[in-house]
Design a protein around this motif. Structure first.
Motif, short mmCIF file in Angstrom:
data_model
loop_
_atom_site.label_atom_id
_atom_site.label_comp_id
_atom_site.label_asym_id
_atom_site.label_seq_id
_atom_site.Cartn_x
_atom_site.Cartn_y
_atom_site.Cartn_z
N LEU A 85 0.83 -1.20 0.00
CA LEU A 85 0.00 0.00 0.00
C LEU A 85 0.87 1.25 0.00
CD1 LEU A 85 -2.77 1.38 0.26
CD2 LEU A 85 -2.57 1.12 2.75
N GLY A 86 1.93 1.27 0.80
CA GLY A 86 2.82 2.42 0.85
C GLY A 86 3.54 2.64 -0.47
N ILE A 87 3.98 1.56 -1.11
CA ILE A 87 4.65 1.68 -2.41
C ILE A 87 3.70 2.27 -3.44
CG2 ILE A 87 5.67 0.38 -4.32
CD1 ILE A 87 6.68 -1.62 -2.16
N LEU A 92 2.02 6.98 -6.85
CA LEU A 92 1.06 8.00 -7.27
C LEU A 92 1.60 9.41 -7.05
CD1 LEU A 92 -2.28 6.46 -5.93
CD2 LEU A 92 -1.53 6.61 -8.32
N LEU A 93 2.38 9.60 -5.98
CA LEU A 93 2.86 10.94 -5.65
C LEU A 93 4.20 11.29 -6.27
CD1 LEU A 93 1.92 11.14 -1.85
CD2 LEU A 93 0.72 12.13 -3.80
N PHE A 94 4.91 10.30 -6.81
CA PHE A 94 6.26 10.53 -7.31
C PHE A 94 6.27 11.60 -8.40
CE2 PHE A 94 10.52 9.90 -8.47
CZ PHE A 94 11.12 9.02 -7.59
N ARG A 95 5.33 11.56 -9.31
CA ARG A 95 5.30 12.53 -10.42
C ARG A 95 5.00 13.94 -9.94
NH1 ARG A 95 5.05 9.98 -15.37
NH2 ARG A 95 4.33 7.81 -15.39
N ARG A 96 4.37 14.07 -8.79
CA ARG A 96 3.92 15.38 -8.31
C ARG A 96 4.93 16.06 -7.40
NH1 ARG A 96 -0.15 11.95 -9.10
NH2 ARG A 96 -2.11 12.71 -10.00
#
Length: 250
Positions: A85-87, A92-96
């Motif tokens: 779940l954490g990965i 999802l947030l890496f691009r932002r």
């Protein structure tokens, strides 16, 4: 073969890889948080994370097999759902997240972790949480910070240290835990385009250091004073974290 040619990068990367390997092989992997901050002094933090991932996967193969007789599968079954779940959240947030923000996060995490350990603080565990939920919470945080910066060690240690596991059992199961986490992370890193030819070429150039570091850690596991090793390493981590925060803010 395409790879980074900046000498300053390798001045940071070589000790980073060796220390990470030694930590994984002998000291529960707590210093894995050191690698990306060190490399990020020379290159953007996301690129540093992408270069380290294949190296970490190689380290995990060596370390996991070396300690396979001490695996606790029931513990791994408790931790892996939260880690996945954490990965996924980190994916999802890496691009932002821009490089400066990620460097700032890594720097703050590095300093807080180093100060906590240098102060001699031993987490007492979240007694108000059921053990199953507590394990899921900390493993999810570990998967998240591991996905963003290979800094999953501090959260999972907060959960595991109060359990007072045998030293070898702790190292063995953390090695297997991060082996699974790192191989899962190959999927989001590939999708994000971080495993390009230049980064993979640089990983390949540094790869021979991976088993050297792990086997040094295994050798030191029974021979070095662990307290001294961690004290010096956390001081170095503290300075590195401060440098990253200054770099991010300026």
């Amino acid at each position: 073969m395409m790879l980074i040619t900046d000498p300053f990068f390798y001045l940071a990367a070589i000790p980073a890889v060796l220390l990470t390997g030694i930590s994984k092989g002998g000291f529960a992997g707590g210093l894995g948080v050191l690698a990306v901050p060190l490399m990020a002094l020379a290159i953007p933090a996301p690129q540093a994370a992408s270069i380290m991932l294949p190296i970490l996967c190689l380290m995990d193969l060596v370390g996991s097999w070396s300690y396979h007789k001490h695996w606790d599968y029931s513990l791994l079954r408790r931790l892996m759902p939260g880690a996945v779940l954490g990965i996924a959240t980190g994916w999802l947030l890496f691009r932002r997240m821009d490089g400066a923000l990620l460097a700032l996060m890594i720097g703050v995490l590095a300093i807080l972790f180093a100060l906590q350990r240098l102060a001699g603080y031993q987490p007492k565990g979240a007694k108000w949480l059921p053990d199953g939920f507590s394990g899921t919470l900390w493993s999810a945080l570990s998967g998240f910070t591991s996905c963003l910066a290979h800094a999953g060690g501090p959260p999972i240690m907060v959960y595991l240290l109060p359990k007072q596991l045998d030293k070898t059992t702790l190292v063995a199961n953390l090695t297997l835990f991060f082996a699974l986490v790192n191989y899962i992370k190959l999927v989001p890193y590939a999708e994000l385009g971080l495993l390009d030819a230049r980064n993979l070429g640089t990983s390949l150039a540094l790869a021979p250091l991976a088993p050297i570091g792990v086997y040094l850690g295994i050798w030191l596991h029974k021979r070095i004073d662990e307290k001294l090793f961690y004290t010096l390493s956390y001081l170095f981590l503290l300075v590195t974290g401060a440098r990253l925060i200054w770099q991010a803010l300026t």
